[in-house]
Design a protein around this motif. Sequence first.
Motif, mmCIF file in Angstrom:
data_model
loop_
_atom_site.group_PDB
_atom_site.id
_atom_site.type_symbol
_atom_site.label_atom_id
_atom_site.label_comp_id
_atom_site.label_asym_id
_atom_site.label_seq_id
_atom_site.Cartn_x
_atom_site.Cartn_y
_atom_site.Cartn_z
ATOM 1 N N ARG A 86 0.865 -1.088 -0.036
ATOM 2 C CA ARG A 86 -0.100 0.016 -0.043
ATOM 3 C C ARG A 86 0.616 1.303 0.045
ATOM 4 O O ARG A 86 1.742 1.237 0.884
ATOM 5 C CB ARG A 86 -0.891 -0.123 1.010
ATOM 6 C CG ARG A 86 -1.977 1.095 1.146
ATOM 7 C CD ARG A 86 -2.723 1.170 2.657
ATOM 8 N NE ARG A 86 -3.728 2.094 2.572
ATOM 9 C CZ ARG A 86 -3.292 3.468 2.784
ATOM 10 N NH1 ARG A 86 -2.169 4.018 3.096
ATOM 11 N NH2 ARG A 86 -4.538 4.239 2.724
ATOM 12 N N PRO A 87 0.585 2.150 -1.081
ATOM 13 C CA PRO A 87 1.253 3.454 -0.782
ATOM 14 C C PRO A 87 1.095 4.328 0.364
ATOM 15 O O PRO A 87 -0.140 4.011 1.129
ATOM 16 C CB PRO A 87 0.562 4.171 -2.196
ATOM 17 C CG PRO A 87 -0.194 3.059 -2.811
ATOM 18 C CD PRO A 87 -0.414 2.231 -1.953
ATOM 19 N N ASP A 88 2.003 5.205 0.776
ATOM 20 C CA ASP A 88 1.665 5.808 1.845
ATOM 21 C C ASP A 88 0.454 6.945 1.483
ATOM 22 O O ASP A 88 0.230 7.203 0.597
ATOM 23 C CB ASP A 88 2.902 6.495 2.391
ATOM 24 C CG ASP A 88 3.576 7.647 1.728
ATOM 25 O OD1 ASP A 88 3.002 8.416 1.116
ATOM 26 O OD2 ASP A 88 4.939 7.575 1.343
ATOM 27 N N ASP A 89 -0.154 7.416 2.648
ATOM 28 C CA ASP A 89 -1.127 8.503 2.708
ATOM 29 C C ASP A 89 -0.671 9.708 1.593
ATOM 30 O O ASP A 89 -1.455 10.202 0.928
ATOM 31 C CB ASP A 89 -1.472 8.807 3.819
ATOM 32 C CG ASP A 89 -2.308 7.611 4.690
ATOM 33 O OD1 ASP A 89 -2.561 6.791 3.968
ATOM 34 O OD2 ASP A 89 -2.445 7.761 5.820
ATOM 35 N N THR A 90 0.521 10.271 1.921
ATOM 36 C CA THR A 90 0.987 11.426 1.271
ATOM 37 C C THR A 90 0.924 11.086 -0.363
ATOM 38 O O THR A 90 0.448 11.931 -1.115
ATOM 39 C CB THR A 90 2.280 11.837 1.699
ATOM 40 O OG1 THR A 90 2.449 11.946 3.027
ATOM 41 C CG2 THR A 90 2.782 13.053 0.913
ATOM 42 N N GLU A 130 -0.440 7.191 -9.081
ATOM 43 C CA GLU A 130 0.514 6.867 -8.229
ATOM 44 C C GLU A 130 1.749 6.008 -8.425
ATOM 45 O O GLU A 130 2.614 6.272 -8.124
ATOM 46 C CB GLU A 130 -0.161 6.566 -6.762
ATOM 47 C CG GLU A 130 0.559 6.607 -5.658
ATOM 48 C CD GLU A 130 1.465 5.326 -5.418
ATOM 49 O OE1 GLU A 130 2.588 5.483 -4.831
ATOM 50 O OE2 GLU A 130 1.295 4.308 -5.824
ATOM 51 N N SER A 138 3.050 3.062 -7.714
ATOM 52 C CA SER A 138 3.791 1.973 -7.099
ATOM 53 C C SER A 138 3.158 0.670 -7.359
ATOM 54 O O SER A 138 3.824 -0.440 -7.103
ATOM 55 C CB SER A 138 4.078 2.111 -5.474
ATOM 56 O OG SER A 138 2.738 2.148 -4.845
#
Length: 156
Positions: free
Chosen positions: A9-13, A87, A89
């Motif tokens: 999971r990508p980070d929130d930012t 995003e 990733s």
Amino acid sequence: MPVQPQLIRPDDTAIAAAMSHTLTALAGVFQALGDGEHTLNLAAERTDATFVAGRAELSISAAPLRLAVLSEDEFDALRTLLVFALEGSTVRRAVLIATTAAEPDPRACGWSVRNGWLHPMDTAELQEAVAPCPGLPSVQRDVYPAPVLAQFPSIA
């Protein structure tokens, strides 16, 4: 037995920045498509080698200004998929194809996701992507070059 890669999971930012880019990109797509009945199809290959797709049907009018989607759930799913595609990733590659109802044939243009943005597809590549499969009923589409979408710096 080969091990399938796991999605991280990508980070929130990163997600917040991709959401901002997605809203900007969709606004550009809607403006580029203009008035009419449109279908958006997004196909993506994830980093775990699975394919996912989203589809949304919408109607756009400039006078009065109106955007209507046939199914909120389908539009939300397409938008979410575009967030993850931009995003980057968890998605290797993705394309967005827009088909507009037109006479005598529907028209189509498309964008590829590269470097976190939607870039116009080559018309030969697009023609191949929208060509009817042999033996299956399908509608021929007239393809045209997608416009370059303005990209603004992210606020997030």
